[in-house]
Design an enzyme around this catalytic site. Structure first.
Site, PDB file in Angstrom:
ATOM      1  N   GLY A   1      30.306  35.382  39.564  1.00 11.01           N
ATOM      2  CA  GLY A   1      29.818  35.386  40.950  1.00 11.01           C
ATOM      3  C   GLY A   1      30.788  36.049  41.907  1.00 11.01           C
ATOM      4  O   GLY A   1      31.674  36.805  41.504  1.00 11.01           O
TER       5      GLY A   1
ATOM      6  N   HIS B   1      30.263  44.502  40.511  1.00 11.85           N
ATOM      7  CA  HIS B   1      29.197  43.728  39.858  1.00 11.85           C
ATOM      8  C   HIS B   1      27.839  44.418  40.038  1.00 11.85           C
ATOM      9  O   HIS B   1      27.025  44.463  39.124  1.00 11.85           O
ATOM     10  CB  HIS B   1      29.087  42.328  40.482  1.00 11.85           C
ATOM     11  CG  HIS B   1      30.256  41.444  40.236  1.00 11.85           C
ATOM     12  ND1 HIS B   1      31.098  41.029  41.245  1.00 11.85           N
ATOM     13  CD2 HIS B   1      30.722  40.880  39.096  1.00 11.85           C
ATOM     14  CE1 HIS B   1      32.027  40.248  40.735  1.00 11.85           C
ATOM     15  NE2 HIS B   1      31.834  40.142  39.443  1.00 11.85           N
TER      16      HIS B   1
ATOM     17  N   GLN C   1      38.120  29.003  30.743  1.00  8.84           N
ATOM     18  CA  GLN C   1      38.939  30.221  30.647  1.00  8.84           C
ATOM     19  C   GLN C   1      40.061  30.236  31.689  1.00  8.84           C
ATOM     20  O   GLN C   1      40.782  31.220  31.815  1.00  8.84           O
ATOM     21  CB  GLN C   1      38.074  31.481  30.723  1.00  8.84           C
ATOM     22  CG  GLN C   1      37.452  31.759  32.086  1.00  8.84           C
ATOM     23  CD  GLN C   1      36.509  32.964  32.034  1.00  8.84           C
ATOM     24  OE1 GLN C   1      35.414  32.891  31.485  1.00  8.84           O
ATOM     25  NE2 GLN C   1      36.929  34.088  32.593  1.00  8.84           N
TER      26      GLN C   1
ATOM     27  N   GLY D   1      32.432  45.290  32.625  1.00  6.85           N
ATOM     28  CA  GLY D   1      33.227  46.280  33.330  1.00  6.85           C
ATOM     29  C   GLY D   1      34.496  46.629  32.558  1.00  6.85           C
ATOM     30  O   GLY D   1      35.112  45.762  31.933  1.00  6.85           O
TER      31      GLY D   1
ATOM     32  N   ASP E   1      38.231  44.809  33.190  1.00  7.33           N
ATOM     33  CA  ASP E   1      38.817  43.791  32.294  1.00  7.33           C
ATOM     34  C   ASP E   1      38.839  44.383  30.893  1.00  7.33           C
ATOM     35  O   ASP E   1      38.011  44.027  30.044  1.00  7.33           O
ATOM     36  CB  ASP E   1      37.987  42.510  32.344  1.00  7.33           C
ATOM     37  CG  ASP E   1      38.037  41.860  33.715  1.00  7.33           C
ATOM     38  OD1 ASP E   1      39.051  41.241  34.038  1.00  7.33           O
ATOM     39  OD2 ASP E   1      37.059  42.012  34.475  1.00  7.33           O
TER      40      ASP E   1
ATOM     41  N   GLN F   1      39.400  42.134  27.845  1.00  3.81           N
ATOM     42  CA  GLN F   1      38.192  41.317  27.629  1.00  3.81           C
ATOM     43  C   GLN F   1      37.129  42.127  26.874  1.00  3.81           C
ATOM     44  O   GLN F   1      36.509  41.640  25.934  1.00  3.81           O
ATOM     45  CB  GLN F   1      37.651  40.851  28.982  1.00  3.81           C
ATOM     46  CG  GLN F   1      36.285  40.204  28.925  1.00  3.81           C
ATOM     47  CD  GLN F   1      35.899  39.565  30.243  1.00  3.81           C
ATOM     48  OE1 GLN F   1      36.345  38.483  30.557  1.00  3.81           O
ATOM     49  NE2 GLN F   1      35.061  40.217  31.025  1.00  3.81           N
TER      50      GLN F   1
ATOM     51  N   SER G   1      37.672  43.691  42.679  1.00  5.69           N
ATOM     52  CA  SER G   1      37.888  42.418  41.984  1.00  5.69           C
ATOM     53  C   SER G   1      37.576  41.288  42.947  1.00  5.69           C
ATOM     54  O   SER G   1      37.872  41.404  44.150  1.00  5.69           O
ATOM     55  CB  SER G   1      39.359  42.311  41.542  1.00  5.69           C
ATOM     56  OG  SER G   1      39.689  40.970  41.236  1.00  5.69           O
ATOM     57  N   SER G   2      37.003  40.218  42.440  1.00  2.30           N
ATOM     58  CA  SER G   2      36.744  39.059  43.310  1.00  2.30           C
ATOM     59  C   SER G   2      38.065  38.534  43.864  1.00  2.30           C
ATOM     60  O   SER G   2      38.116  37.974  44.952  1.00  2.30           O
ATOM     61  CB  SER G   2      36.037  37.961  42.531  1.00  2.30           C
ATOM     62  OG  SER G   2      34.841  38.476  42.001  1.00  2.30           O
ATOM     63  N   ARG G   3      39.128  38.714  43.103  1.00  2.00           N
ATOM     64  CA  ARG G   3      40.432  38.182  43.536  1.00  2.00           C
ATOM     65  C   ARG G   3      41.059  39.024  44.655  1.00  2.00           C
ATOM     66  O   ARG G   3      42.047  38.589  45.254  1.00  2.00           O
ATOM     67  CB  ARG G   3      41.386  38.067  42.350  1.00  2.00           C
ATOM     68  CG  ARG G   3      40.947  36.967  41.381  1.00  2.00           C
ATOM     69  CD  ARG G   3      41.965  36.663  40.306  1.00  2.00           C
ATOM     70  NE  ARG G   3      41.650  35.444  39.605  1.00  2.00           N
ATOM     71  CZ  ARG G   3      41.042  35.357  38.412  1.00  2.00           C
ATOM     72  NH1 ARG G   3      40.673  36.451  37.779  1.00  2.00           N
ATOM     73  NH2 ARG G   3      40.798  34.189  37.866  1.00  2.00           N
TER      74      ARG G   3
HETATM   75  O1  PAF Z   1      34.581  38.853  33.494  1.00  2.00           O
HETATM   76  C1  PAF Z   1      34.165  37.751  33.893  1.00  2.00           C
HETATM   77  O2  PAF Z   1      33.718  37.603  35.021  1.00  2.00           O
HETATM   78  C2  PAF Z   1      34.222  36.555  32.958  1.00  2.00           C
HETATM   79  O3  PAF Z   1      35.351  36.579  32.158  1.00  2.00           O
HETATM   80  C3  PAF Z   1      32.953  36.400  32.091  1.00  2.00           C
HETATM   81  C4  PAF Z   1      32.775  37.575  31.151  1.00  2.00           C
HETATM   82  C5  PAF Z   1      31.736  36.280  32.984  1.00  2.00           C
HETATM   83  C6  PAF Z   1      33.051  35.147  31.235  1.00  2.00           C
HETATM   84  O4  PAF Z   1      33.158  33.999  32.017  1.00  2.00           O
END
Ligand code: PAF
Length: 283
Positions: free
Chosen positions: A29, A35, A59, A145, A148, A151, A183-185
């Site tokens: 979110g 996004h 996480q 994306g 990350d 990830q 980034s949300s951050r």
């Molecule tokens: O990238 C993210 O926002 C999160 O790590 C994800 C992939 C939604 C998993 O919670």
């Protein structure tokens, strides 16, 4: 909006029954243009687009920003609708992890270094929730994306290792006009810190310039140290890691190769942790 996993799974089952293609965009979110670009891409590839919105507690490590993580469901719903998303899926924590939940999905090696070194267990939490989301949405494809990057590599490995029938689609990092990766951050940054945070993008430009001007193979270690030194000189910026890696194995490169990836994590004023990465040879 759907909150109940069983409701989503039943709907996904009926879509599958009708031969429809399902795309998933997993998110936590607090939507920004990055996004929205993932949603846009998903919309091009599928009949049904599900965006999951779940701030996944498993996480986050202790002392991380789980409680502070930005949340604005109303705004997110409007933005997702604007991108033509069919379902915003926002499950509750208790529906995702009911009492007695005890399963973890772990990609052993790829999740250990880089971000995994300072965030032990982070990628176990990511893989576990993504695996659940794949299963609940029965997605044919999922869009992640490149911002990350670790990830993305970990998820790709999980999909290969577990023979999952989900295509992983990577979307390039979306940047603000300044070059700062969305980034949300970023919402944690004050104005002067946004300027300091540009050290990450400047490092990418610097490295690309070096690669472009090189007449012989560049030592990745020499370049890595130069970048680390440059970032270290920016007031308020502390390098967590700077690495030049192979994009699949995430192992260090000896020399900068055509597909080598610069990957970095930096802490701004010991408060905001930002990551960024880029391919060094531009296509
Ligand atoms: O990238 C993210 O926002 C999160 O790590 C994800 C992939 C939604 C998993 O919670």
């Amino acid at each position: 909006m759907i909150q109940e996993p069983r409701e989503l799974t039943a709907l996904a089952g009926s879509w599958r029954g009708q031969g429809q293609k399902i795309a998933l965009v997993p998110t936590m979110g607090s939507f920004h243009a990055g996004h929205l670009a993932l949603m846009h891409q998903a919309r091009q590839c599928a009949d049904q687009v599900v965006v999951s919105l779940f701030v996944n507690p498993i996480q986050f490590g202790s002392g991380e920003d789980l409680a502070a993580y930005p949340r604005d469901l109303q705004r997110d719903m409007e933005l997702a609708a604007g991108e033509g998303v069919d379902v915003l899926y926002a499950p509750t924590t208790s529906s995702m992890y009911p009492a007695g939940f005890q399963t973890t999905v772990r990609v052993a090696e790829l999740g250990r270094g880089l971000c995994g070194a300072s965030r032990p267990g982070h990628f176990d939490g990511v893989c576990t929730v993504v695996m659940k989301l794949f299963s609940q949405t029965q997605a044919h494809l999922a869009v992640f994306g490149e911002k990350d990057f670790q990830q993305l590599a970990v998820i790709r490995r999980m999909v290969r290792d577990l023979d999952l029938a989900v295509d992983i689609v990577a979307h390039p990092t979306v940047r603000e006009a300044s070059g700062l990766a969305m980034s949300s951050r970023n919402s944690y940054l004050q104005d002067d810190e946004r300027e300091q945070a540009l050290c990450l993008y400047r490092a990418i430009l610097f490295a690309r310039q070096k690669v472009k001007g090189a007449t012989q193979p560049l030592s990745a270690e020499v370049l890595r140290r130069e970048i680390e030194g440059n970032i270290g000189q920016v007031p308020g910026c502390a390098v967590e890691y700077v690495e030049i890696v192979d994009p699949d194995s995430l192992e260090r490169c000896e020399t900068v190769q055509v597909n080598s990836r610069l990957i970095m994590a930096v802490k701004i004023h010991d408060r905001v942790r930002l990551i960024d990465n880029a391919r060094l040879f531009e296509l």
